[in-house]
Design a protein around this motif. Structure first.
Motif, PDB file in Angstrom:
ATOM      1  N   UNK A   1      45.598  29.994  22.647  1.00  0.00           N
ATOM      2  CA  UNK A   1      44.890  31.092  22.907  1.00  0.00           C
ATOM      3  C   UNK A   1      45.694  32.507  22.441  1.00  0.00           C
ATOM      4  N   UNK A   2      46.804  32.412  23.030  1.00  0.00           N
ATOM      5  CA  UNK A   2      47.678  33.700  23.044  1.00  0.00           C
ATOM      6  C   UNK A   2      48.306  33.771  21.417  1.00  0.00           C
ATOM      7  N   UNK A   3      48.545  32.682  20.904  1.00  0.00           N
ATOM      8  CA  UNK A   3      48.950  32.634  19.504  1.00  0.00           C
ATOM      9  C   UNK A   3      47.831  33.287  18.528  1.00  0.00           C
ATOM     10  N   UNK A   4      46.541  32.614  19.068  1.00  0.00           N
ATOM     11  CA  UNK A   4      45.446  33.163  18.203  1.00  0.00           C
ATOM     12  C   UNK A   4      45.252  34.576  18.398  1.00  0.00           C
ATOM     13  N   UNK A   5      45.394  35.127  19.717  1.00  0.00           N
ATOM     14  CA  UNK A   5      45.186  36.256  19.951  1.00  0.00           C
ATOM     15  C   UNK A   5      46.157  37.397  19.193  1.00  0.00           C
ATOM     16  N   UNK A   6      47.300  37.125  19.106  1.00  0.00           N
ATOM     17  CA  UNK A   6      48.450  37.863  18.628  1.00  0.00           C
ATOM     18  C   UNK A   6      48.183  37.781  17.068  1.00  0.00           C
ATOM     19  N   UNK A   7      47.949  36.733  16.532  1.00  0.00           N
ATOM     20  CA  UNK A   7      47.378  36.394  15.047  1.00  0.00           C
ATOM     21  C   UNK A   7      46.374  37.339  14.684  1.00  0.00           C
ATOM     22  N   UNK A   8      45.374  37.578  15.433  1.00  0.00           N
ATOM     23  CA  UNK A   8      44.368  38.204  15.040  1.00  0.00           C
ATOM     24  C   UNK A   8      44.422  39.861  15.356  1.00  0.00           C
TER      25      UNK A   8
ATOM     26  N   UNK B   1      51.369  20.334  19.192  1.00  0.00           N
ATOM     27  CA  UNK B   1      51.251  21.795  19.672  1.00  0.00           C
ATOM     28  C   UNK B   1      51.164  22.561  18.307  1.00  0.00           C
ATOM     29  N   UNK B   2      51.830  22.365  17.394  1.00  0.00           N
ATOM     30  CA  UNK B   2      51.699  23.057  16.236  1.00  0.00           C
ATOM     31  C   UNK B   2      50.266  22.929  15.721  1.00  0.00           C
ATOM     32  N   UNK B   3      50.043  21.840  15.416  1.00  0.00           N
ATOM     33  CA  UNK B   3      48.421  21.873  14.803  1.00  0.00           C
ATOM     34  C   UNK B   3      47.468  22.232  15.692  1.00  0.00           C
ATOM     35  N   UNK B   4      47.783  22.263  17.052  1.00  0.00           N
ATOM     36  CA  UNK B   4      46.688  22.906  17.937  1.00  0.00           C
ATOM     37  C   UNK B   4      46.879  24.353  17.514  1.00  0.00           C
ATOM     38  N   UNK B   5      47.786  25.014  17.469  1.00  0.00           N
ATOM     39  CA  UNK B   5      48.159  26.400  17.280  1.00  0.00           C
ATOM     40  C   UNK B   5      47.474  26.792  16.144  1.00  0.00           C
ATOM     41  N   UNK B   6      47.487  26.115  15.000  1.00  0.00           N
ATOM     42  CA  UNK B   6      46.778  26.206  13.842  1.00  0.00           C
ATOM     43  C   UNK B   6      45.472  26.250  13.776  1.00  0.00           C
ATOM     44  N   UNK B   7      44.973  25.135  14.327  1.00  0.00           N
ATOM     45  CA  UNK B   7      43.603  24.962  14.493  1.00  0.00           C
ATOM     46  C   UNK B   7      42.916  26.277  15.356  1.00  0.00           C
ATOM     47  N   UNK B   8      43.348  26.470  16.452  1.00  0.00           N
ATOM     48  CA  UNK B   8      42.795  27.658  17.353  1.00  0.00           C
ATOM     49  C   UNK B   8      42.674  28.811  16.752  1.00  0.00           C
ATOM     50  N   UNK B   9      43.849  29.080  15.816  1.00  0.00           N
ATOM     51  CA  UNK B   9      44.270  30.582  15.218  1.00  0.00           C
ATOM     52  C   UNK B   9      43.021  30.474  14.054  1.00  0.00           C
ATOM     53  N   UNK B  10      42.667  29.320  13.347  1.00  0.00           N
ATOM     54  CA  UNK B  10      41.796  29.281  12.323  1.00  0.00           C
ATOM     55  C   UNK B  10      40.231  29.558  12.922  1.00  0.00           C
ATOM     56  N   UNK B  11      40.205  28.888  14.084  1.00  0.00           N
ATOM     57  CA  UNK B  11      38.841  29.069  14.802  1.00  0.00           C
ATOM     58  C   UNK B  11      38.597  30.474  15.024  1.00  0.00           C
ATOM     59  N   UNK B  12      39.612  31.233  15.642  1.00  0.00           N
ATOM     60  CA  UNK B  12      39.623  32.727  15.775  1.00  0.00           C
ATOM     61  C   UNK B  12      39.253  33.255  14.386  1.00  0.00           C
TER      62      UNK B  12
ATOM     63  N   UNK C   1      38.898  41.740  13.701  1.00  0.00           N
ATOM     64  CA  UNK C   1      39.774  40.784  14.204  1.00  0.00           C
ATOM     65  C   UNK C   1      40.152  41.033  15.577  1.00  0.00           C
ATOM     66  N   UNK C   2      40.087  42.285  15.883  1.00  0.00           N
ATOM     67  CA  UNK C   2      40.239  42.652  17.210  1.00  0.00           C
ATOM     68  C   UNK C   2      39.275  42.072  18.133  1.00  0.00           C
ATOM     69  N   UNK C   3      38.126  42.135  17.836  1.00  0.00           N
ATOM     70  CA  UNK C   3      37.070  41.546  18.763  1.00  0.00           C
ATOM     71  C   UNK C   3      37.235  39.990  18.967  1.00  0.00           C
ATOM     72  N   UNK C   4      37.543  39.342  18.020  1.00  0.00           N
ATOM     73  CA  UNK C   4      37.947  37.683  18.267  1.00  0.00           C
ATOM     74  C   UNK C   4      39.286  37.641  18.841  1.00  0.00           C
ATOM     75  N   UNK C   5      40.134  38.651  18.892  1.00  0.00           N
ATOM     76  CA  UNK C   5      41.466  38.380  19.316  1.00  0.00           C
ATOM     77  C   UNK C   5      41.140  38.451  20.622  1.00  0.00           C
ATOM     78  N   UNK C   6      40.284  39.395  21.092  1.00  0.00           N
ATOM     79  CA  UNK C   6      39.777  39.833  22.404  1.00  0.00           C
ATOM     80  C   UNK C   6      39.373  38.545  23.233  1.00  0.00           C
TER      81      UNK C   6
END
Lengths: 76, 225
Positions: free
Chosen positions: B45-52, B189-200, B78-83
């Protein structure tokens, strides 16, 4: 056995018990749940929810496709 | 294929996460015990927020350089989804903290830093809502966005590492990354990070397309009443 020896024996026993306890206490994990196969219930439910959400997202994507085709003017 | 290939990848990565994340072996650790699996959901979630938020800052800068309206829309979306991901990261973190630290809110440096970041970005939306003029709003928002991004880096990544913190990866706590996040966890963990970032990014894209359509319709109405 004199009292000094007795005390040191007791101390050694106490320390070794403590050390042994620290080493052998395994962190508790949900092993029973796994061996009973109940973990598959969790995975199945989460997969169903995930698939449901994703199907919904694809549906919105398709609606957006249709909406964009109806739009007048430029595409941005 | 190019259009929805990455979305198929998102689905595959997330399905892999919920399957492998619960079925595969994890290190046996005290205190966290089986909850270590929350790592596959809370941390992304945090990786995704930072990416967005990074993408948001990039498009904010692009807007300031080129003045194109759609860059402002990208930045805001992007800020919305990051939020959204930040909110989920915060709530999941509190649940996890309740279990491992004993309380939902502990004023741990990591928690405090995340809370301040959250408020800083909340102010970004307040700023957007308080300016009527579109160009002025876009310009002010873009400038503020850069400051918000610059504030996030020390608040989340630097300060918690300098002080004492119970959060893994901070302060005197070596955390999961150095010793405990072993190779068995990395493969999930790494695929999970990639997956959640892409969902964002998927969610952000939907908002962008919706707002774009809305704007075009408004323009159309304005031209021919």
């Amino acid at each position: 056995m004199n009292s000094r020896k007795k005390w040191s024996c007791a101390l050694l026993a106490a320390i070794s018990t403590g050390v042994a306890y620290g080493q052998t206490a395994e962190p508790e994990m949900a092993d029973a749940m796994r061996s009973e196969g109940k973990i598959y219930v969790v995975v199945a439910i989460l997969s169903v929810i995930l698939i449901g959400v994703v199907v919904y997202l694809f549906a919105i994507d398709r609606k957006l496709d249709a909406l964009e085709k109806k739009l007048p003017g430029k595409k941005g | 294929m190019k259009k929805w290939g990455w979305k198929i990848a998102t689905v595959a990565l997330l399905l892999y996460t919920v399957t492998a994340g619960f079925l595969w072996e994890v290190p046996r650790l005290h205190i966290v015990n089986e909850t270590i699996r929350a790592l596959y959901f809370h941390v992304p979630m945090w990786f995704g927020m930072v990416a967005l938020f990074s993408a948001s800052a990039v498009f904010g800068i692009r807007y300031l350089r080129q003045g194109q309206t759609h860059h402002d829309l990208y930045s805001a979306s992007f800020a919305h989804a990051g939020m959204l991901l930040g909110t989920l990261g915060m709530v999941t973190g509190m649940v996890w903290a309740h279990y491992t630290w004993g309380t939902f809110w502990h004023w741990d440096p990591k928690q405090t830093g995340a809370a301040i970041t959250y408020l800083v970005y909340l102010a970004y939306f307040v700023l957007r809502l308080s300016v009527e003029n579109t160009e002025q709003r876009a310009r002010l928002a873009a400038v503020y966005n850069i400051f918000a991004f610059a504030a996030m880096i020390p608040l989340i990544f630097i300060i918690p590492r300098l002080t004492d913190s119970m959060h893994p990866g901070s302060g005197g706590n070596p955390g999961f990354n150095m010793y405990d996040l072993d190779s068995r966890m990395r493969v999930v963990f790494y695929p999970a990070v990639a997956g959640w970032i892409l969902l964002g990014f998927w969610l952000a894209q939907q908002r962008i397309r919706l707002k774009n359509a809305e704007e075009q319709l408004l323009e159309h109405e304005y031209e021919q009443p």
